[in-house]
Design an enzyme around this catalytic site. Structure first.
Site, PDB file in Angstrom:
ATOM      1  N   LYS A 155       0.860  -1.185   0.000  1.00  0.00           N
ATOM      2  CA  LYS A 155       0.000   0.000   0.000  1.00  0.00           C
ATOM      3  C   LYS A 155       0.891   1.228   0.000  1.00  0.00           C
ATOM      4  O   LYS A 155       2.001   1.200   0.538  1.00  0.00           O
ATOM      5  CB  LYS A 155      -0.883   0.025   1.266  1.00  0.00           C
ATOM      6  N   GLY A 193     -19.167   7.309  -1.533  1.00  0.00           N
ATOM      7  CA  GLY A 193     -18.171   7.679  -2.533  1.00  0.00           C
ATOM      8  C   GLY A 193     -18.266   6.778  -3.750  1.00  0.00           C
ATOM      9  O   GLY A 193     -19.350   6.287  -4.105  1.00  0.00           O
ATOM     10  N   GLY A 252     -19.425   3.092  -2.445  1.00  0.00           N
ATOM     11  CA  GLY A 252     -20.663   3.093  -1.666  1.00  0.00           C
ATOM     12  C   GLY A 252     -21.876   3.494  -2.484  1.00  0.00           C
ATOM     13  O   GLY A 252     -22.958   2.890  -2.348  1.00  0.00           O
ATOM     14  N   ASP A 255     -22.844  10.096   5.007  1.00  0.00           N
ATOM     15  CA  ASP A 255     -21.495  10.479   4.574  1.00  0.00           C
ATOM     16  C   ASP A 255     -21.121  11.737   5.344  1.00  0.00           C
ATOM     17  O   ASP A 255     -21.990  12.563   5.652  1.00  0.00           O
ATOM     18  CB  ASP A 255     -21.482  10.775   3.061  1.00  0.00           C
ATOM     19  N   ARG A 299     -22.692  14.085  -0.961  1.00  0.00           N
ATOM     20  CA  ARG A 299     -22.471  12.797  -1.638  1.00  0.00           C
ATOM     21  C   ARG A 299     -23.719  11.908  -1.595  1.00  0.00           C
ATOM     22  O   ARG A 299     -23.816  10.927  -2.321  1.00  0.00           O
ATOM     23  CB  ARG A 299     -21.318  12.047  -0.985  1.00  0.00           C
ATOM     24  N   ASN A 326     -11.582  -0.982   3.791  1.00  0.00           N
ATOM     25  CA  ASN A 326     -10.465  -1.812   4.248  1.00  0.00           C
ATOM     26  C   ASN A 326     -10.278  -1.605   5.742  1.00  0.00           C
ATOM     27  O   ASN A 326     -10.362  -0.475   6.237  1.00  0.00           O
ATOM     28  CB  ASN A 326      -9.181  -1.396   3.516  1.00  0.00           C
TER      29      ASN A 326
HETATM   30  P1  NAI Z   1     -14.132   7.367  -1.843  1.00  0.00           P
HETATM   31  O1  NAI Z   1     -13.097   8.312  -1.343  1.00  0.00           O
HETATM   32  O2  NAI Z   1     -14.662   7.554  -3.224  1.00  0.00           O
HETATM   33  O3  NAI Z   1     -15.401   7.372  -0.849  1.00  0.00           O
HETATM   34  C1  NAI Z   1     -15.278   7.360   0.523  1.00  0.00           C
HETATM   35  C2  NAI Z   1     -16.469   8.147   1.062  1.00  0.00           C
HETATM   36  O4  NAI Z   1     -16.497   8.006   2.473  1.00  0.00           O
HETATM   37  C3  NAI Z   1     -16.414   9.650   0.776  1.00  0.00           C
HETATM   38  O5  NAI Z   1     -17.632  10.072   0.217  1.00  0.00           O
HETATM   39  C4  NAI Z   1     -16.167  10.277   2.137  1.00  0.00           C
HETATM   40  O6  NAI Z   1     -16.736  11.577   2.277  1.00  0.00           O
HETATM   41  C5  NAI Z   1     -16.831   9.268   3.052  1.00  0.00           C
HETATM   42  N1  NAI Z   1     -16.366   9.256   4.431  1.00  0.00           N
HETATM   43  C6  NAI Z   1     -15.116   9.396   4.919  1.00  0.00           C
HETATM   44  N2  NAI Z   1     -15.118   9.273   6.257  1.00  0.00           N
HETATM   45  C7  NAI Z   1     -16.405   9.045   6.624  1.00  0.00           C
HETATM   46  C8  NAI Z   1     -17.057   8.811   7.862  1.00  0.00           C
HETATM   47  N3  NAI Z   1     -16.376   8.821   9.018  1.00  0.00           N
HETATM   48  N4  NAI Z   1     -18.391   8.582   7.851  1.00  0.00           N
HETATM   49  C9  NAI Z   1     -19.099   8.590   6.702  1.00  0.00           C
HETATM   50  N5  NAI Z   1     -18.534   8.804   5.508  1.00  0.00           N
HETATM   51  C10 NAI Z   1     -17.210   9.032   5.472  1.00  0.00           C
HETATM   52  O7  NAI Z   1     -13.513   5.899  -1.641  1.00  0.00           O
HETATM   53  P2  NAI Z   1     -13.948   4.546  -2.333  1.00  0.00           P
HETATM   54  O8  NAI Z   1     -13.084   4.271  -3.503  1.00  0.00           O
HETATM   55  O9  NAI Z   1     -15.426   4.522  -2.497  1.00  0.00           O
HETATM   56  O10 NAI Z   1     -13.528   3.479  -1.216  1.00  0.00           O
HETATM   57  C11 NAI Z   1     -14.291   3.318  -0.037  1.00  0.00           C
HETATM   58  C12 NAI Z   1     -13.612   2.306   0.866  1.00  0.00           C
HETATM   59  O11 NAI Z   1     -13.500   1.066   0.172  1.00  0.00           O
HETATM   60  C13 NAI Z   1     -12.183   2.665   1.290  1.00  0.00           C
HETATM   61  O12 NAI Z   1     -11.932   2.184   2.590  1.00  0.00           O
HETATM   62  C14 NAI Z   1     -11.317   1.904   0.284  1.00  0.00           C
HETATM   63  O13 NAI Z   1     -10.021   1.620   0.776  1.00  0.00           O
HETATM   64  C15 NAI Z   1     -12.136   0.642   0.117  1.00  0.00           C
HETATM   65  N6  NAI Z   1     -11.920  -0.059  -1.121  1.00  0.00           N
HETATM   66  C16 NAI Z   1     -12.065   0.589  -2.302  1.00  0.00           C
HETATM   67  C17 NAI Z   1     -11.869  -0.100  -3.487  1.00  0.00           C
HETATM   68  C18 NAI Z   1     -12.062   0.555  -4.815  1.00  0.00           C
HETATM   69  O14 NAI Z   1     -12.055  -0.159  -5.837  1.00  0.00           O
HETATM   70  N7  NAI Z   1     -12.274   1.881  -4.887  1.00  0.00           N
HETATM   71  C19 NAI Z   1     -11.480  -1.510  -3.500  1.00  0.00           C
HETATM   72  C20 NAI Z   1     -11.411  -2.101  -2.170  1.00  0.00           C
HETATM   73  C21 NAI Z   1     -11.604  -1.384  -1.035  1.00  0.00           C
HETATM   74  N1  PHE Z   2      -7.390   0.127  -3.401  1.00  0.00           N
HETATM   75  C1  PHE Z   2      -8.240  -0.941  -3.828  1.00  0.00           C
HETATM   76  C2  PHE Z   2      -8.185  -2.102  -2.832  1.00  0.00           C
HETATM   77  O1  PHE Z   2      -7.956  -1.886  -1.665  1.00  0.00           O
HETATM   78  C3  PHE Z   2      -8.015  -1.336  -5.287  1.00  0.00           C
HETATM   79  C4  PHE Z   2      -6.657  -1.883  -5.633  1.00  0.00           C
HETATM   80  C5  PHE Z   2      -6.453  -3.248  -5.681  1.00  0.00           C
HETATM   81  C6  PHE Z   2      -5.616  -1.047  -6.005  1.00  0.00           C
HETATM   82  C7  PHE Z   2      -5.227  -3.776  -6.064  1.00  0.00           C
HETATM   83  C8  PHE Z   2      -4.370  -1.574  -6.382  1.00  0.00           C
HETATM   84  C9  PHE Z   2      -4.200  -2.938  -6.407  1.00  0.00           C
HETATM   85  O2  PHE Z   2      -8.472  -3.246  -3.123  1.00  0.00           O
END
Ligand code: NAI
Ligand code: PHE
Length: 361
Positions: free
Chosen positions: A86, A192, A195, A213, A218, A270
């Site tokens: 990471k 985000g 979600g 959120d 959002r 995560n």
């Molecule tokens: P993002 O940054 O697009 O969305 C995260 C959302 O959570 C934002 O709208 C933010 O305002 C909100 N947020 C932050 N703290 C908060 C709280 N305390 N309470 C309520 N809302 C809050 O991120 P994304 O890409 O949607 O990822 C979400 C989670 O999923 C992260 O933990 C990321 O590591 C995990 N994840 C994402 C993947 C991906 O493909 N984008 C893959 C695997 C895991």
């Molecule tokens: N950050 C995302 C995850 O936690 C997507 C990701 C997967 C990014 C693998 C890079 C490599 O799964």
């Protein structure tokens, strides 16, 4: 993420069982760039770049090391030929307050670090970064997943992550005896990239959608389509059937686990659980928890599948849907051995990491 009062940057690095950590400070912006390579037993380490503001560089190192370890488990359970790593870009202020030139500079510095690691670690999108940032990185290094399709990349990982999380919600709901999502209250925490898509899938399957959120804007489009808004401070005390953590990690600690009024927890975040006993407390209360590194593997399957393994979109779809089957096996193992699903999933990963052994450990 837990937030202890003072964390010196060496503390998480000393405690950690990872293979390599790399820290660079940028005096011009005040940012810290941290790469944590947890394991290369199954292949080069991979995991996203998280860009956000932390209370201190030590807190950023805590996040990077724990997230890298979770990636090792995720790759192993998903059967992908990659290790866990990471990157964290710890920003001097909130990302929204950072000017474009500074952000571009940080991406260039990050790309230079990746080049020096010669493919030991491959990055991709995470909180605070997206395909457009991967496009910038790709212009300076090949060690970045998830560039946009016009640049030949596989594009956003969010849709595949959401599809996998939805498969996890269905499997965990069945395990909890909910018999389908129709009419069930599904509360998505963090609307985000992932979600918002999980919310759409849940609503399409007849669930009553609740959304929260820290940035209420959002939630707007989900509310316009009938979802109920919940203030973020109330998220873990609002009655629901399924709680879907899709924000940052560590938002369910032991105290919350003792009181959270839900039947299932399954989401994308995560490391959503803070503390060593939190999974046990949930299990003692009969709450079915889908381990994060199993439920949220769809993004990794998409990125590694398309970019490394040459999979078609259909193959990615099938492997992502199989997250539900993997979880069924984990729940069955957990019941049979009287352990938490979290422990059963960790054991599954450990079994896959075992045969090759650890070099240099
Ligand atoms: P993002 O940054 O697009 O969305 C995260 C959302 O959570 C934002 O709208 C933010 O305002 C909100 N947020 C932050 N703290 C908060 C709280 N305390 N309470 C309520 N809302 C809050 O991120 P994304 O890409 O949607 O990822 C979400 C989670 O999923 C992260 O933990 C990321 O590591 C995990 N994840 C994402 C993947 C991906 O493909 N984008 C893959 C695997 C895991
Ligand atoms: N950050 C995302 C995850 O936690 C997507 C990701 C997967 C990014 C693998 C890079 C490599 O799964």
């Amino acid at each position: 993420m837990e937030k202890p009062e003072h964390v010196h940057i060496e503390e998480p690095l000393e405690e950690w069982d990872g293979e390599l950590s790399c820290v660079r400070h940028d005096r011009q912006t005040g940012a810290w760039l941290i790469v944590a390579v947890h394991s290369t037993v199954l292949g080069p380490a991979a995991g996203g770049t998280r860009a956000m503001h932390y209370p201190s560089p030590g807190h950023a190192a805590v996040d990077a090391t724990r997230l890298a370890a979770a990636m090792t488990l995720k790759m192993a359970v998903a059967g992908l030929p990659m290790g866990g790593g990471k990157a964290v870009i710890a920003l001097p202020r909130l990302k929204a307050a950072l000017d474009d030139a500074d952000w571009r500079r940080l991406l260039q510095l990050h790309a230079a670090v990746l080049e020096r690691l010669h493919g030991t670690y491959w990055t991709g999108p995470d909180v605070g970064t997206g395909s457009e940032d991967m496009d910038v990185l790709r212009s300076a290094t090949r060690y970045a997943f998830g560039a946009s399709p016009p640049l030949g990349g596989p594009g956003s990982s969010a849709p595949a992550t959401a599809a996998g999380v939805f498969a996890a919600i269905q499997a965990a709901s069945t395990e909890a005896g909910l018999e389908g999502l129709d009419g069930r209250r599904v509360l998505v925490q963090g609307m985000g990239a992932v979600g918002s898509l999980v919310g759409e899938l849940a609503a399409d399957s007849g669930a009553q959608l609740l959304v929260t959120d820290v940035d209420p804007a959002r939630c707007r489009s989900a509310i316009d389509r009938g979802a109920r808004f919940v203030a973020s401070a109330d998220a873990t005390r609002t009655e629901c059937d399924v709680l879907v953590p899709c924000a940052t990690g560590g938002l369910v600690d032991a105290a919350i686990a003792r009181t959270v009024p839900c039947t299932v927890i399954a989401g994308a975040a995560n490391n959503p659980l803070a503390g060593d006993r939190t999974a046990d407390i949930l299990a003692e209360r009969g709450i079915v928890y889908a381990p994060d590194f199993v439920a949220n593997a769809g993004g990794a399957i998409h990125l590694v599948g398309r970019q490394v393994l040459g999979w078609t979109a259909d193959q990615v779809h099938d492997r992502t849907a199989a997250i539900g089957t993997t979880l069924q096996a984990i729940f069955a193992d957990s019941r049979a051995r009287g352990i938490t699903a979290d422990q059963a999933a960790r054991d599954l990963a450990a079994g896959r990491l075992q045969p090759a052994g650890r070099v240099g450990s």
